[in-house]
Write an enzyme that holds these catalytic residues in place. Sequence first.
Site, PDB file in Angstrom:
ATOM      1  N   SER A 117       0.968  -0.943  -0.316  1.00 25.62           N
ATOM      2  CA  SER A 117       0.122  -0.334   0.375  1.00 25.62           C
ATOM      3  C   SER A 117       0.636   1.447  -0.109  1.00 25.62           C
ATOM      4  CB  SER A 117      -1.096  -0.200   1.344  1.00 25.62           C
ATOM      5  OG  SER A 117      -1.396   0.951   0.612  1.00 25.62           O
TER       6      SER A 117
ATOM      7  N   ASP B 275      -5.234  -3.996  -3.070  1.00 25.90           N
ATOM      8  CA  ASP B 275      -4.619  -3.641  -2.056  1.00 25.90           C
ATOM      9  C   ASP B 275      -3.556  -4.957  -1.447  1.00 25.90           C
ATOM     10  OD1 ASP B 275      -3.218  -2.801   0.745  1.00 25.90           O
ATOM     11  OD2 ASP B 275      -4.520  -0.828   0.336  1.00 25.90           O
TER      12      ASP B 275
END
Length: 1538
Positions: free
Chosen positions: A1268, A1386
């Site tokens: 991320s 993600d």
Amino acid sequence: MATDGGPLAASSASLDSSLSPLHASPSPSSTYTASSLALSAPAIAASFSVASTFSNSLIPPPPLPPPTPSTMAGWFGWVFSFFFQVIPSVLYWVITFATITLPTWLFTLFSMSLTFTMNFTTLLLIALAIVSTISWFIRYRFLNMYSRLPSEPQRKEPHLDLFPDVQEGDSKPGLANYLDEFLSAIKVFGYLERPVFHELTRTMQTRKLIAGETLMLEEEKGFCLVVDGLVQIFVKSMRDGKPNVDEGSNHMGAESSDEDDHRVDGKQGYQLLTEVKNGASMSSLFSILSLFTEDIQLRASEGSSSSASSVGPSTNARVSDSFPASPHGLEDSPRSNFVRDHGDSVAHISNSNGELLPSVPPLNLGESHAMPIQEPYPKPRSQPGKRRRKSVHPDIVARAMVDTTIAIIPASAFRRLTRVYPRATAHIVQVILTRLQRVTFATAHSYLGLNNDVLGIEKQMTKFTTQDLPNEMRGAALDRLKDKFIKERDRLGPEEIIKGIALHNPFAGRRRRSSSFLRKEAVLHAKMAAQSKRPVSMASPEDISGDRESAGPSPGDLLSTIQLSRFGPRYEHLAPKLLSPLTDKENPPFMAPVMHSSPFHRKKDAVDEDALFRESILDCIMNGIGLTSSTRDVLRKSSHTSGDISPKLLSYDSRRQKAVFTNNAFGFIDPYDSSADGETESMMSMSMTSAGGTSPIVNLREELRNDIEIVYFPQGSVLVEQGERHPGLYYVIDGFLDVGIPVSDKGEDLVGGSRPVYGQPPEEFFPTLKRTTTSSSRVSGVTSATNDTKRKRQSRKSLYLIKPGGIQGYVGSVASYRSYTDVVAKTDVYVGFLPRSSLERIAERYPIALLTLAKRLTSLLPRLLLHIDFALEWVQVSAGQVIYHQGDESDAIYLVLNGRLRSVLEGTDGKITVVGEYGQGESVGELEVMTESTRPATLHAIRDTELAKFPRSLFNSLAQEHPGITIQVSKLIAQRMRDLVELPMPEKGGEHANVGSVKTAASVVNLRTVGILPVTAGVPVVEFGHRLQNALHQIGVTNGVTSLNQAAILNHLGRHAFSKMGKLKLSQYLADLEEKYGMVLYIADTNVNSPWTQTCITQADCILLVGLAESSPSIGEYERFLLGMKTTARKELVLLHSERYCPPGLTRQWLKNRMWINGGHHHIQMGFRLTPEPSHPQAKRLGAVLKQRVQVIQAEIQKYTSRRIRQTPLYSAQTPFKGDFHRLARRLCGRSVGLVLGGGGARGIAQVGVIKALEEAGIPIDIIGGTSIGSFIGALYARDADVVPMYGRAKKFAGRMASMWRFMLDLTYPTTSYTTGHEFNRGIFKTFGDSQIEDFWLEYYCNTTNISKSRPEFHSSGYTWRYVRASMSLAGLIPPICDEGSMLLDGGYIDNLTVTHMKGLGADVIFAVDVGSIDDNTPQGYGDSLSGFWTVLNRWNPFSACPNPPTLSEIQARLAYVSSIDNLERAKNTPGCLYMRPPIDPYGTLEFGKFDEIYQVGYAYGKQYLEKLRSEGSLPLPEETEEKKKLQRTLAPRRASI
């Protein structure tokens, strides 16, 4: 007609005249009537007038027809009419159009009036359409350039190709197979010279054993090997009527399979040790040593008489019947008299048939016509007071399973070899001792845990080596010696004293002497002795033990020696006595050289007690190692006897040796000697000068006298550490040395002590005294800090004490073993120290030292170690050879002695998965052997490898008699299973799961050899290798690093090193180097087809392909040669850059066509010349010389100007350990430092501050991985490896993310997500551009969640912005990104802190920065049902005591991060992981506007955390190496200025 049409005729005439230029010759068929012309004349006239006007105004006149070439006047007329008629017409037309026609059109256009009437709505719609068109063009044609980048998919990991195994067991029939099996069996002797090989094999015999026939090996007197068939080796489970096992062992054996317990003759129980197949030896290493050393005395105290009788008959008769010999005489035996009377014939008969040996085993050695066995000969062996030694093969029986052919080399061949070729014998003994340590001792000590048995040998060896100092060196003399150290002890501090204080040695500078000069002197003296028909060793014993006055031999000494020998025996015996300081104690040993010429310039008042101490210590050491005057006198007498009794044999041998050796191109060269002068020596000269060591020219004792150091150690000093090479011999003058082992090492390192002990300084060629303070210096530099901190505080177990007069390090120093123990000063101790290099010179010139050690080892060997040595098989496999296949029966455990193995799993779909790699000291196959299951994977050799084969039968036998061995191996298996559970391998089964890749943690651990290969000619690999070697030295590789090129090999082994026979010597030399050093670099500095290039490829565990980044990325000639070698070693690409910058897409061009690069790539900055000078200069012309001179001057100018013109690089290493070569060195050593950054939105800004704190602390970062926001920050740092551009780009991106207008403009109908993702894509693309992950300066990866295939994926190639964007894609807020048909989200949904994957890449120390949010774990109690209205009221009720239930979105978020939480907890407990969590909980996920505030929080936390680690001593700083250098042994001891 003429009268009626006058006007018409006139007009027609005028028309004709005007048309005449256009129609010069009208057609005769064109006729006109008068009536037609009359009717249309006006119209025609008007038409023609208009046409003529229009043609004049618009159309240029046509060109004139070409004239008839009848006359020259026609040509001139045509040209004249062209210039004066056509050209003016064209100009007239252009002027008319520009001045009249065009203005008329413009006036008419602008004079028109148009009126448009529209309302506001129409205008607004038009304006909206225009704005929409422009915005569409900017949005979809300009701002989304990222979507139009050329397709660059991720690079697929290469698949391993298992080349067909051509080395099958029985592939060669007939004689070739027979010879191959025999040669493979005698490889245990190492490299054999041609005459030595002939000497061993000329008396070899073969014997046929029928199936079921037994052979008592304890009665066999020779070296036995299986040529064809199968033989089982059994050992008695009882000895002398006393069971060696517990009472239940027989029942256990009865219940086990038939192969584990057998009964022979129904009396004794036998257990199967091993099975010997084709090409394997039936004799153990100890039995081979006993064949060489049966006539060697054990200790110097046995006296000269017994020792004389022990060797004399052997050299007299050339046949000894004392296997395993008693060292006592046989001179009066009938056999000795018989042999003296019969001379050569008996020698030949006994050598060929071996029938004069006593206790002949019941073997029928085939058809022979030798004399019958004579019974009276063995009887005189039992003399009163002389006990017959037991066999080295007690209670061992061989049984043929099938019809078997065995070959036997009798013991007489080894005895003759020892006498005729003593140096070759010493070489063979050295090889066997080395393999004995690598195979038997290392296996028993480190693998089986038999510490008491192995260490007991060293303890018992002290009874042979203890030698007391002379009485005059004790008492007052010793007190005066101690007083010399008192002042120095008072002046120095405790930290300096604990390193040791060495007494000043004024003649230490004369130690180094050219070995080639000594060799030449020895050869010259041998030739002189041969010419004078006198033996070399006619001097008295004092000539050997005595000491000349000079610091070393010189040419003048040769002349004086020859003159003394001419004066007669009287002066010949007088000179050594006059020149020996031991015979005359008042002699000052360190006189000036001018005083040495005369023996009468002595001053009694110049007694140097230091020199006398050194000489006395040297005498004690030489006596302790078996190099006594009586032994050398015996060898000298034996050589006289051999020459006097059988001169014919001696002359035959000298002729034969000289003839054979002169024709042999491979002269004997000691593997540790860098001189090539030995090639000119003959075998006879070596045998005569080295057997007795009697040459007065090569007076080794004079050199060793200056090598002796007298050193003081205070109590607690560590002289020798466990696992290191012995620096030399320590002779205890006064005090006590404590020999012990660390208690924890037994359980920590079960696999051979080959695990790197980082932080130790590299071993020098001449390792003088090196001191340590405590055992804490055993701590590794950047290995797991927690484990090393525990090791510091662990205690040690004392084994025994070494008292004054004892010698420590005898076995390890003479045989070049590594120490199994620690040696610590129990009290204040004074020792004499002799370096290991001096011992190597002793062993080279006096083979009796090695033979004595071998004799003592065979006499002290426990029965258990003997059986282990008998069953262990030394196996040599070639590169690419498959040791066993998947699904085979597990019959043995393999221990890697030298080389590298790889275990691969073959899937049903044909894919090959790497299970692991095994380097030196590691083992494989225990689990299958213990569980009796089949092999789970295929094991093959990456390169030429030496293995110790531990058969399952031996394991079963030892398990019954010694249950502790089973427990030890069970601990090893349990530890490995625990590692598999705690550190699972990366997920398999996908395209991006590194299937077939060798880029795993196992592939970068325990690398011992690295090949440096250029891509093409012109790459500076030599400079690259030297810089890499320096970096490896600085980071502290265990046992040091050495580099090899062709020149170094030729200097050691001569010009025939790469010949067919020389490869045997080369392979042995390289194996010794790999065992001596922690890492060996092979630099391919020759052309592509040279043998050295092939050697660099075949010997490498890892191959570095070095190329110039700015050059052409096409396949080079060295790479083609590499592919043709079909090596399976790991291959890595190294790109050299002149500047610290890599253009986008450059690395992809290099990797695109190189699918064989399976170990990654590295970017290295190194200055080099792009146009190197040619290696072969061409013919120099004047123009070429001038051009070359101009190029040189231009290059010199550019060197000082061009680099200053360019901007300074973004990154300059603040510490030397952050350089590119240090990063590569840590990668090769498995000591890389990894940085793992977790996800957490805006909280990830704190990671920028943590990275800055790491950089300020001087901690290098080699691998970066992120999730991320961590993938974004990590990519910024990996791109330039500098915190300054990372900070600027991160702040710019945070400013874009903080703008809410961008998100509002990016909103869309929420079918998949609330935004289109365009603004997010733009922000990331503006940061990274079209750069690719391969172009990053540091190794980098990011992880994503593949929701299409429900698995995590790790990306290390491709466009940076795409995979960083995919790793940052929150579900619902941003749409997933599509990659090859899969949707990526993600990576934090599965693993928010990828420590496991980082560990799998080979990172040793990992800094993990977690910035994720903390879940609310408040206990809930709202009941079994829940009303939404009550939930809303409860949230707005400030007086409610019930916690608020989670919302639907919160439940979905927690559900998405379920697996991530479990991986996070596992990451915190990973060994070597330093978990960091800055205090960023008050900040939200989208608070990018607080950049500076969050950055300062991370920076302050990072500095505080690192300072805490520094205070605890667990910070893996490279600077700790300097501190450890203070704790460990210094390069040279501090000398007292006395």
